[in-house]
Motif scaffolding. Structure first.
Motif, PDB file in Angstrom:
ATOM      1  N   THR A 195       0.746  -1.108   0.119  1.00  0.00           N
ATOM      2  CA  THR A 195      -0.021  -0.136   0.049  1.00  0.00           C
ATOM      3  C   THR A 195       0.970   1.247  -0.170  1.00  0.00           C
ATOM      4  O   THR A 195       1.834   1.274   0.695  1.00  0.00           O
ATOM      5  N   GLU A 196       0.554   2.218  -0.838  1.00  0.00           N
ATOM      6  CA  GLU A 196       1.347   3.589  -0.820  1.00  0.00           C
ATOM      7  C   GLU A 196       0.209   4.482  -0.092  1.00  0.00           C
ATOM      8  O   GLU A 196      -0.848   4.710  -0.640  1.00  0.00           O
ATOM      9  N   CYS A 207       3.499   0.617   3.039  1.00  0.00           N
ATOM     10  CA  CYS A 207       3.354  -0.123   4.369  1.00  0.00           C
ATOM     11  C   CYS A 207       2.471  -1.233   3.956  1.00  0.00           C
ATOM     12  O   CYS A 207       1.800  -1.272   2.604  1.00  0.00           O
ATOM     13  N   VAL A 208       2.029  -2.109   4.911  1.00  0.00           N
ATOM     14  CA  VAL A 208       1.102  -3.095   4.837  1.00  0.00           C
ATOM     15  C   VAL A 208       1.744  -4.216   4.220  1.00  0.00           C
ATOM     16  O   VAL A 208       2.063  -4.265   2.998  1.00  0.00           O
ATOM     17  N   GLU A 209       1.407  -5.434   4.793  1.00  0.00           N
ATOM     18  CA  GLU A 209       2.001  -6.699   4.222  1.00  0.00           C
ATOM     19  C   GLU A 209       1.168  -7.181   2.955  1.00  0.00           C
ATOM     20  O   GLU A 209      -0.012  -6.752   3.096  1.00  0.00           O
ATOM     21  N   GLY A 210       1.679  -7.561   2.229  1.00  0.00           N
ATOM     22  CA  GLY A 210       1.251  -8.136   0.936  1.00  0.00           C
ATOM     23  C   GLY A 210       2.085  -7.970  -0.299  1.00  0.00           C
ATOM     24  O   GLY A 210       3.179  -7.778  -0.417  1.00  0.00           O
ATOM     25  N   PRO A 211       1.418  -8.210  -1.541  1.00  0.00           N
ATOM     26  CA  PRO A 211       2.303  -8.235  -2.766  1.00  0.00           C
ATOM     27  C   PRO A 211       2.711  -6.776  -2.926  1.00  0.00           C
ATOM     28  O   PRO A 211       2.185  -5.952  -2.681  1.00  0.00           O
ATOM     29  N   ARG A 212       4.276  -6.703  -3.327  1.00  0.00           N
ATOM     30  CA  ARG A 212       4.769  -5.616  -3.524  1.00  0.00           C
ATOM     31  C   ARG A 212       4.722  -5.085  -4.780  1.00  0.00           C
ATOM     32  O   ARG A 212       5.221  -5.838  -5.700  1.00  0.00           O
ATOM     33  N   HIS A 213       4.477  -3.906  -5.271  1.00  0.00           N
ATOM     34  CA  HIS A 213       4.447  -3.651  -6.514  1.00  0.00           C
ATOM     35  C   HIS A 213       5.813  -2.805  -6.948  1.00  0.00           C
ATOM     36  O   HIS A 213       6.289  -2.274  -5.901  1.00  0.00           O
ATOM     37  N   THR A 214       6.248  -2.933  -8.132  1.00  0.00           N
ATOM     38  CA  THR A 214       7.559  -2.609  -8.691  1.00  0.00           C
ATOM     39  C   THR A 214       7.623  -1.558  -9.807  1.00  0.00           C
ATOM     40  O   THR A 214       8.609  -0.620  -9.731  1.00  0.00           O
ATOM     41  N   THR A 217       1.458   2.480 -11.331  1.00  0.00           N
ATOM     42  CA  THR A 217       0.568   3.017 -10.097  1.00  0.00           C
ATOM     43  C   THR A 217       0.184   1.567  -9.329  1.00  0.00           C
ATOM     44  O   THR A 217      -0.118   0.641  -9.963  1.00  0.00           O
ATOM     45  N   PRO A 218       0.512   1.612  -7.894  1.00  0.00           N
ATOM     46  CA  PRO A 218       0.264   0.617  -7.111  1.00  0.00           C
ATOM     47  C   PRO A 218      -1.369   0.475  -6.968  1.00  0.00           C
ATOM     48  O   PRO A 218      -1.986   1.277  -6.934  1.00  0.00           O
ATOM     49  N   PRO A 219      -1.447  -0.936  -6.695  1.00  0.00           N
ATOM     50  CA  PRO A 219      -2.939  -1.181  -6.579  1.00  0.00           C
ATOM     51  C   PRO A 219      -3.742  -1.060  -5.352  1.00  0.00           C
ATOM     52  O   PRO A 219      -4.667  -0.661  -5.438  1.00  0.00           O
ATOM     53  N   ASN A 220      -3.032  -0.198  -4.367  1.00  0.00           N
ATOM     54  CA  ASN A 220      -3.479  -0.067  -3.118  1.00  0.00           C
ATOM     55  C   ASN A 220      -2.909   1.265  -2.754  1.00  0.00           C
ATOM     56  O   ASN A 220      -1.555   1.701  -2.549  1.00  0.00           O
ATOM     57  N   ALA A 250      -9.020   6.456  -0.783  1.00  0.00           N
ATOM     58  CA  ALA A 250      -8.438   4.794  -0.362  1.00  0.00           C
ATOM     59  C   ALA A 250      -8.810   3.919  -1.722  1.00  0.00           C
ATOM     60  O   ALA A 250     -10.099   3.727  -1.824  1.00  0.00           O
ATOM     61  N   SER A 251      -8.188   3.520  -2.242  1.00  0.00           N
ATOM     62  CA  SER A 251      -8.307   2.489  -3.394  1.00  0.00           C
ATOM     63  C   SER A 251      -7.667   1.282  -3.150  1.00  0.00           C
ATOM     64  O   SER A 251      -6.544   1.514  -2.888  1.00  0.00           O
ATOM     65  N   GLY A 252      -8.365  -0.052  -3.442  1.00  0.00           N
ATOM     66  CA  GLY A 252      -7.476  -1.168  -3.325  1.00  0.00           C
ATOM     67  C   GLY A 252      -7.892  -2.101  -1.959  1.00  0.00           C
ATOM     68  O   GLY A 252      -8.412  -1.390  -1.132  1.00  0.00           O
ATOM     69  N   GLU A 253      -7.845  -3.251  -2.025  1.00  0.00           N
ATOM     70  CA  GLU A 253      -8.458  -4.045  -1.057  1.00  0.00           C
ATOM     71  C   GLU A 253      -7.405  -4.113   0.313  1.00  0.00           C
ATOM     72  O   GLU A 253      -7.902  -4.516   1.255  1.00  0.00           O
ATOM     73  N   ARG A 254      -6.352  -3.627   0.237  1.00  0.00           N
ATOM     74  CA  ARG A 254      -5.207  -3.241   1.010  1.00  0.00           C
ATOM     75  C   ARG A 254      -5.150  -1.886   1.538  1.00  0.00           C
ATOM     76  O   ARG A 254      -4.070  -1.371   2.223  1.00  0.00           O
TER      77      ARG A 254
END
Length: 265
Positions: A195-196, A207-214, A217-220, A250-254
């Motif tokens: 999450t960004e 922050c927040v555990e989960g898949p890291r975007h590289t 645009t980040p998913p969260n 806030a957008s995204g499940e995380r």
């Protein structure tokens, strides 16, 4: 291979000192305009009047005086980001001390003026490397002054919210330091990279555990303005309320940060 740890954020000591002095001056200017009935108004800090709050704002700087009066610790055993989570244990003592100060200093302008003068003298006398015993552990004076900027900005907002029509300016550097330290504290409390959190123009953290975007645009994504972020991070504003009033997007499940807030205290 795990991602490399991000280097801790650094703060320019000269700018921090100037920011603390500037924000304290902004508060002093505002307090001079307050009438007795305004000083008696309640604040969002339970049980405190505006007079109590002003006394406490003075404490934000006299905490440096008290720390410098103690023997210097042998070594630094804490870092700046230990401070946000270490501030809640002294709440009862702080409340009692604040009330005694408010009762003992009926002339708040003189009280703040004395603090300003003595504080400037301390800054001229002690190097930034001088270690202080704080609630979070032994920190350098330079690092502890960053926390004073946070205290001043947070309580400037408390004061402005308590007195209708009172418009207190924020020193840009003080507001930036407060925003960044509390954003970094979130990243410590909820480590991860899924999450960004964006608080333009001062801070972006992951922050927040989960898949890291590289890339891209980040998913969260969570985005808000500095004062809304500061209110969320200190518990002055609830996550659900901020979303409902569109003060935060806030957008995204995380992207739900409710479980991680507040980060101060």
């Amino acid at each position: 291979m795990p991602p490399a740890k991000k280097r801790p954020r650094t703060y320019d000591p000269a700018r921090t000192r100037a920011a603390v002095l500037a924000q304290f001056s902004n508060v002093r200017d505002a307090v001079r305009t307050l009438a007795p009935d305004q000083l008696a108004l309640p604040t969002r800090l339970e049980g405190w009047t505006v007079r109590d709050l002003v006394a406490h704002i003075g404490m934000a700087l006299t905490a440096v005086h008290r720390a410098l009066d103690q023997p210097e610790p042998a070594k630094a055993d804490a870092v700046l980001l230990d401070w946000p989570s270490g501030t809640s244990g002294n709440a009862a003592a702080i409340d009692a001390f604040t009330r005694r100060l408010a009762a003992a200093h009926p002339d708040l302008d003189a009280y703040l003026a004395d603090i300003d003068d003595s504080f400037r003298g301390l800054l001229d006398t002690h190097p930034g490397t001088r270690l202080l015993a704080t609630s979070a552990g032994a920190l350098s004076l330079d690092d502890y002054l960053v926390t004073r900027a946070v205290e001043l900005v947070v309580h400037t907002d408390d004061l402005g919210s308590a007195v209708p029509g009172l418009d207190i300016p924020y020193d840009r550097q003080a507001l930036a330091a407060c925003t960044r330290l509390l954003a970094d504290a979130l990243a410590v409390k909820a480590p991860g990279g899924s999450t960004e959190v964006r608080v333009p123009p001062y801070a972006v953290v992951q922050c927040v555990e989960g898949p890291r975007h590289t890339r891209g645009t980040p998913p969260n994504v969570v985005e808000t303005d500095p004062l809304t972020w500061i209110r969320l991070a200190t518990g002055r504003l609830g996550w659900t309320e901020a979303l409902a009033s569109a003060r935060v997007s806030a957008s995204g499940e995380r992207a739900d940060l409710g479980a991680y807030l507040p980060v101060l205290g």
